[in-house]
Design an enzyme around this catalytic site. Structure first.
Site, short mmCIF file in Angstrom:
data_model
loop_
_atom_site.label_atom_id
_atom_site.label_comp_id
_atom_site.label_asym_id
_atom_site.label_seq_id
_atom_site.Cartn_x
_atom_site.Cartn_y
_atom_site.Cartn_z
N HIS A 52 40.22 -28.29 -44.56
CA HIS A 52 39.28 -29.40 -44.66
C HIS A 52 38.05 -28.91 -45.40
O HIS A 52 37.72 -27.71 -45.39
CB HIS A 52 38.88 -29.89 -43.27
CG HIS A 52 39.96 -30.60 -42.54
ND1 HIS A 52 39.69 -31.48 -41.51
CD2 HIS A 52 41.32 -30.59 -42.67
CE1 HIS A 52 40.82 -31.98 -41.04
NE2 HIS A 52 41.82 -31.44 -41.72
N GLU A 54 34.87 -28.92 -44.88
CA GLU A 54 33.88 -28.16 -44.12
C GLU A 54 34.32 -26.71 -43.93
O GLU A 54 33.52 -25.78 -44.08
CB GLU A 54 33.64 -28.76 -42.73
CG GLU A 54 33.18 -30.19 -42.74
CD GLU A 54 34.34 -31.18 -42.54
OE1 GLU A 54 35.32 -31.12 -43.30
OE2 GLU A 54 34.23 -32.01 -41.63
N CYS A 83 35.90 -33.84 -37.91
CA CYS A 83 36.93 -33.97 -36.89
C CYS A 83 36.70 -32.90 -35.82
O CYS A 83 35.86 -32.02 -36.00
CB CYS A 83 38.32 -33.82 -37.53
SG CYS A 83 38.69 -32.13 -38.06
N CYS A 86 36.94 -29.25 -37.22
CA CYS A 86 35.80 -28.87 -38.04
C CYS A 86 34.52 -28.77 -37.21
O CYS A 86 33.72 -27.87 -37.43
CB CYS A 86 35.62 -29.86 -39.18
SG CYS A 86 36.98 -29.77 -40.38
#
Length: 160
Positions: A52, A54, A83, A86
């Site tokens: 992801h 991040e 999420c 993350c």
């Protein structure tokens, strides 16, 4: 550097992710002195479910800084509310704060569904500021998922 400038760069990274066929999410790790790292989602490209935006940006920031712990004053700006995966990674990296664009009512861990960044039972809370250029961030996501639905002939649910 400030939240608006960081969001402009995060949106640019999200547009690059969209062009590469990724869910259009971008993230910037920064502090007042400037940007440390910028990344977009790379799950498909890297064949990595944890890639992801991040996490990719935090990995690069850690390499740039020579430490997995972010120094005081480091923020992460991301186009979509983090999420749970993350959010916990952001906590572990010891970021000062997270600013984000679009809410994620299905998976958001910065207040929409869960409150992992602010939960003091997990250690010091991470400051959260939401809603930065949310409409533009949401429009990129809507564009991606509308195209996916059209090409797959049905509904698609894919996390950022």
């Amino acid at each position: 550097m400030d939240h608006r400038g960081a969001m402009a760069q995060a949106l640019a990274a999200a547009r690059e992710a969209l062009a590469a066929g990724e869910v259009p999410v971008g993230a910037v790790v920064w502090r007042a002195e400037g940007v440390i790292a910028v990344a977009g989602n790379r799950r498909r490209r890297d064949l990595d479910p944890s890639a992801h935006a991040e996490i990719v940006a935090l990995r690069e920031a850690a390499r740039q800084l020579g430490d997995w712990r972010m120094p005081a004053g480091v923020w992460v700006t991301v186009t979509l509310e983090p999420c749970p995966m993350c959010a916990y990674c952001l906590r572990e990296a010891r970021v000062t704060g997270v600013s984000y664009g679009a809410d994620d009512p299905q998976r958001g861990a910065a207040g929409s569904l869960y409150h992992l960044l602010g939960d003091s039972r997990l250690g010091p809370a991470v400051t959260v500021l939401g809603g930065y250029q949310a409409e533009e961030a949401q429009a990129l996501l809507d564009r991606f998922f509308a195209a996916r639905r059209g090409s797959l002939g049905g509904g698609v649910s894919e996390p950022g």
